[in-house]
Design an enzyme around this catalytic site. Structure first.
Site, PDB file in Angstrom:
ATOM      1  N   HIS A   1       1.670  -1.238  -0.183  1.00 49.01           N
ATOM      2  CA  HIS A   1       0.386   0.156  -0.091  1.00 49.01           C
ATOM      3  C   HIS A   1       1.040   1.022  -0.294  1.00 49.01           C
ATOM      4  O   HIS A   1       0.319   1.892  -0.484  1.00 49.01           O
ATOM      5  CB  HIS A   1      -1.412  -0.107   1.277  1.00 49.01           C
ATOM      6  CG  HIS A   1      -1.827   1.283   1.197  1.00 49.01           C
ATOM      7  ND1 HIS A   1      -1.339   2.338   1.726  1.00 49.01           N
ATOM      8  CD2 HIS A   1      -2.889   1.513   0.947  1.00 49.01           C
ATOM      9  CE1 HIS A   1      -2.379   3.133   1.498  1.00 49.01           C
ATOM     10  NE2 HIS A   1      -3.520   2.345   0.542  1.00 49.01           N
TER      11      HIS A   1
ATOM     12  N   HIS B   1      -7.844  -2.571  -3.970  1.00 47.50           N
ATOM     13  CA  HIS B   1      -6.799  -1.804  -4.058  1.00 47.50           C
ATOM     14  C   HIS B   1      -6.350  -2.828  -4.981  1.00 47.50           C
ATOM     15  O   HIS B   1      -5.176  -2.443  -6.509  1.00 47.50           O
ATOM     16  CB  HIS B   1      -5.652  -1.624  -3.323  1.00 47.50           C
ATOM     17  CG  HIS B   1      -5.877  -0.297  -2.631  1.00 47.50           C
ATOM     18  ND1 HIS B   1      -6.004   1.006  -3.267  1.00 47.50           N
ATOM     19  CD2 HIS B   1      -5.524   0.306  -1.974  1.00 47.50           C
ATOM     20  CE1 HIS B   1      -5.832   2.069  -2.749  1.00 47.50           C
ATOM     21  NE2 HIS B   1      -5.788   1.591  -1.465  1.00 47.50           N
TER      22      HIS B   1
END
Length: 294
Positions: free
Chosen positions: A157, A227
């Protein structure tokens, strides 16, 4: 008149599993399955999931999330249940901003006086010292169908501050073990990703330099949420898959969150066991990567 069924005893110990959160059903199901595993392992404890997304994202996108229960709300529920000791286990990947938030909320809950102790089990990567073991786990969990000469692109991330160095340590460990495994993090915006020195730009060049024609796409998130499915393996031209495909690299997504992979789920469970051990033996609090609020 038939007798009322017996009321089960209210446990005095609770477990809160603190995760970023997700809106995707597949990700929610993975978190709930992990929570059931914890509940089965600790049948005398009240087990609850809580999300940490809200405070870090200024309250955006909170519905629908798994129960949309914030960490503060989870502590309030524990107090209503009569729980007096709560072990919090972070399901975060790295000791970044959201883990700092977990520590802050846990400390406030303990200072509020409702709980005798609140130990917090650390995330997967507590500091750079965890990088070698986590690299071993990641490599051991790569797809078995990967052929010699195929690259692996692992997406994290990203984080600010010291957590960036923890990610860098993991990237170095992976590279030393397998020159075709590349770890990088999301660029913050599409504009950032389009820059020559972007994270995905450097990763693309590194893969091309090896001569690899295929790359496995592996998320490094607790769950394979938006994501993983959009920014990593999505069909759009701005995803990692789209950018690598434009460079002639065939992409093979392997979308599983860390809580679904046995190597990593065991690591989270070990962190939780250390936190619970601190409740049983307060004199040993603080060991095993556990932060203890006595």
């Amino acid at each position: 008149m038939p007798a009322s069924p017996p009321v089960p005893p209210i446990p005095d110990t609770g477990i809160i599993l603190a995760a970023h959160g997700s809106r995707l059903p597949e990700a929610v199901a993975a978190l709930e399955a992990f929570a059931r595993r914890v509940a089965e392992a600790h049948p005398d404890c009240a087990v609850r999931l809580a999300r940490t997304m809200g405070e870090m994202h200024r309250g955006r996108h909170l519905r629908p999330l798994f129960a949309a229960r914030s960490l503060d709300a989870a502590f309030l529920e524990m107090a209503r249940l009569g729980v007096t000791r709560v072990a919090v286990q972070s399901l975060h990947v790295v000791a970044g901003g959201e883990f700092a938030q977990v520590l802050d909320v846990a400390g406030r809950a303990r200072r509020g006086g409702a709980f005798a102790a609140v130990p917090v089990g650390g995330p997967l990567l507590r500091d750079a010292g965890d990088a070698p073991a986590v690299a071993d786990m990641l490599l051991a969990s790569l797809p078995g169908d990967r052929a010699p000469g195929e690259a692996v692109a692992v997406m994290g991330h990203g984080a600010r501050g010291p957590a960036r160095e923890i990610y860098a340590a993991l990237a170095g460990e992976l590279s030393r073990r397998d020159r075709l495994v590349f770890f990088s993090t999301l660029d913050r915006t599409r504009e950032d990703a389009a820059r020559p020195d972007s994270n995905i730009g450097r990763l693309r060049r590194a893969i091309l330099e090896t001569g690899a024609k295929r790359a496995w796409l592996v998320p490094f998130f607790s769950v394979a949420g938006a994501h993983a499915r959009r920014d990593l393996a999505g069909a759009g031209e701005h995803s990692w898959r789209g950018i690598l495909a434009q460079a002639g690299i065939e992409c093979l997504p392997a979308l599983a969150g860390l809580v679904e992979i046995e190597h990593f789920s065991r690591a989270f469970l070990a962190r939780l066991d250390a936190a619970l051990a601190g409740l049983a033996r307060p004199g040993e609090a603080g060991s095993g990567g556990t932060t203890f609020f006595p």
